[in-house]
Write an enzyme that holds these catalytic residues in place. Sequence first.
Site, PDB file in Angstrom:
ATOM      1  N   ASP A  43      -9.590  37.651  59.023  1.00 46.17           N
ATOM      2  CA  ASP A  43      -8.922  38.709  58.283  1.00 46.17           C
ATOM      3  C   ASP A  43      -9.723  39.167  57.067  1.00 46.17           C
ATOM      4  O   ASP A  43      -9.670  40.334  56.679  1.00 46.17           O
ATOM      5  CB  ASP A  43      -7.534  38.247  57.853  1.00 46.17           C
ATOM      6  CG  ASP A  43      -6.574  38.136  59.029  1.00 46.17           C
ATOM      7  OD1 ASP A  43      -6.857  38.724  60.085  1.00 46.17           O
ATOM      8  OD2 ASP A  43      -5.533  37.462  58.887  1.00 46.17           O
ATOM      9  N   GLY A  44     -10.476  38.250  56.457  1.00 45.21           N
ATOM     10  CA  GLY A  44     -11.309  38.641  55.328  1.00 45.21           C
ATOM     11  C   GLY A  44     -12.364  39.649  55.731  1.00 45.21           C
ATOM     12  O   GLY A  44     -12.611  40.636  55.011  1.00 45.21           O
ATOM     13  N   ASN A 118      -3.818  45.404  51.243  1.00 46.55           N
ATOM     14  CA  ASN A 118      -2.713  44.445  51.226  1.00 46.55           C
ATOM     15  C   ASN A 118      -1.790  44.621  50.034  1.00 46.55           C
ATOM     16  O   ASN A 118      -0.597  44.839  50.194  1.00 46.55           O
ATOM     17  CB  ASN A 118      -3.250  43.013  51.238  1.00 46.55           C
ATOM     18  CG  ASN A 118      -3.618  42.536  52.623  1.00 46.55           C
ATOM     19  OD1 ASN A 118      -3.323  43.198  53.613  1.00 46.55           O
ATOM     20  ND2 ASN A 118      -4.264  41.393  52.703  1.00 46.55           N
ATOM     21  N   ASP A 148       4.360  34.789  35.865  1.00 47.21           N
ATOM     22  CA  ASP A 148       2.934  34.564  36.104  1.00 47.21           C
ATOM     23  C   ASP A 148       2.258  35.846  36.576  1.00 47.21           C
ATOM     24  O   ASP A 148       1.047  36.001  36.416  1.00 47.21           O
ATOM     25  CB  ASP A 148       2.731  33.482  37.160  1.00 47.21           C
ATOM     26  CG  ASP A 148       2.875  32.076  36.598  1.00 47.21           C
ATOM     27  OD1 ASP A 148       3.033  31.933  35.369  1.00 47.21           O
ATOM     28  OD2 ASP A 148       2.841  31.121  37.389  1.00 47.21           O
ATOM     29  N   THR A 159       2.959  40.194  54.844  1.00 51.67           N
ATOM     30  CA  THR A 159       2.952  38.849  55.439  1.00 51.67           C
ATOM     31  C   THR A 159       1.887  37.955  54.808  1.00 51.67           C
ATOM     32  O   THR A 159       1.719  36.811  55.239  1.00 51.67           O
ATOM     33  CB  THR A 159       2.702  38.934  56.957  1.00 51.67           C
ATOM     34  OG1 THR A 159       1.428  39.547  57.190  1.00 51.67           O
ATOM     35  CG2 THR A 159       3.789  39.742  57.644  1.00 51.67           C
ATOM     36  N   TYR A 161      -0.060  37.416  50.749  1.00 52.85           N
ATOM     37  CA  TYR A 161       0.307  36.837  49.456  1.00 52.85           C
ATOM     38  C   TYR A 161       1.763  37.140  49.106  1.00 52.85           C
ATOM     39  O   TYR A 161       2.473  36.308  48.527  1.00 52.85           O
ATOM     40  CB  TYR A 161      -0.652  37.363  48.388  1.00 52.85           C
ATOM     41  CG  TYR A 161      -0.512  36.715  47.035  1.00 52.85           C
ATOM     42  CD1 TYR A 161       0.067  35.467  46.874  1.00 52.85           C
ATOM     43  CD2 TYR A 161      -0.991  37.355  45.902  1.00 52.85           C
ATOM     44  CE1 TYR A 161       0.175  34.872  45.634  1.00 52.85           C
ATOM     45  CE2 TYR A 161      -0.892  36.773  44.658  1.00 52.85           C
ATOM     46  CZ  TYR A 161      -0.306  35.535  44.523  1.00 52.85           C
ATOM     47  OH  TYR A 161      -0.194  34.961  43.301  1.00 52.85           O
ATOM     48  N   ASN A 162       2.220  38.334  49.437  1.00 53.93           N
ATOM     49  CA  ASN A 162       3.602  38.715  49.163  1.00 53.93           C
ATOM     50  C   ASN A 162       4.592  37.726  49.763  1.00 53.93           C
ATOM     51  O   ASN A 162       5.558  37.322  49.115  1.00 53.93           O
ATOM     52  CB  ASN A 162       3.853  40.120  49.715  1.00 53.93           C
ATOM     53  CG  ASN A 162       5.313  40.524  49.657  1.00 53.93           C
ATOM     54  OD1 ASN A 162       5.859  40.807  48.605  1.00 53.93           O
ATOM     55  ND2 ASN A 162       5.959  40.558  50.820  1.00 53.93           N
ATOM     56  N   SER A 164       3.987  34.575  50.571  1.00 54.58           N
ATOM     57  CA  SER A 164       3.847  33.308  49.869  1.00 54.58           C
ATOM     58  C   SER A 164       4.568  33.314  48.531  1.00 54.58           C
ATOM     59  O   SER A 164       5.003  32.265  48.046  1.00 54.58           O
ATOM     60  CB  SER A 164       2.360  32.996  49.648  1.00 54.58           C
ATOM     61  OG  SER A 164       1.689  32.838  50.875  1.00 54.58           O
TER      62      SER A 164
END
Length: 259
Positions: A43-44, A118, A148, A159, A161-162, A164
């Site tokens: 994905d990167g 993203n 934070d 799906t 970082y959001n 997480s």
Amino acid sequence: MARDRITFVASDTLEAQAALQRLRHRYGEAGANADVIVALGGDGLMLSTLHRVMEEDLGKGHLPIYGMNQGTLGFLMNPYAEDDLLLRLSVAESSSLHPLRMKARTRSGRIHEALAINEVSLFRETHQAAKLRIFVDNRMRLDSLTCDGLLLATPAGSTAYNLSAHGPILPLNAGVLALTPISAFRPRRWRGALLHHEAVVRVEAQGGDKRPVSAVADNAEVRDVAEVEIEEDREITLKLLFDPGGALGERILMEQFAP
């Protein structure tokens, strides 16, 4: 649209580079004359390829990208196989994405712009919590969020970082964005908001020297920001290609039923 003239890109892992050489030998390398990009990696690599397409156009508009997984997660990739690539490309289903455009103003007055596939995120830079004031469409919605950080995610990024950060998964064509706090302290019960995709979000960082904040659009970081404005850029359309039955919208839907 024909998809038989391919330009290949690959991550720098040994496996991806070896696959790159084999596929170029078998299918050729169209370079600037390509009508499709095949990306080999995870994905990167897909995100970096999407940014490259937006920034450079690879010589002829926004070419569709077909990824084959030679990485770890591969949420945006198809299974790797060397046989029948031209057939797979000819029947692949297209999913369209629009990036977020971030305009960040630092406390020194400099303006930085960047695009995100993203999410756009704001983070505290020190041990001190960030204090953020949130506006949506020029109306203040939250006077002070102690946290934070904060992020605005696209459906494609919902799906990542959001999720997480306990944000919602967004269906691809729902026409909404997710505004999600990261470790909110006050107000403790605020869990974020769903916004129409045409909304303009503006976030002011409060606290000056005591509470410095950085802004990140995917992997482009701006430090010591005073204000960040974010909106979807509908003038840019990116196309990802997937094998039949495995398009991005279906993958996002399946994530909502994952055990």
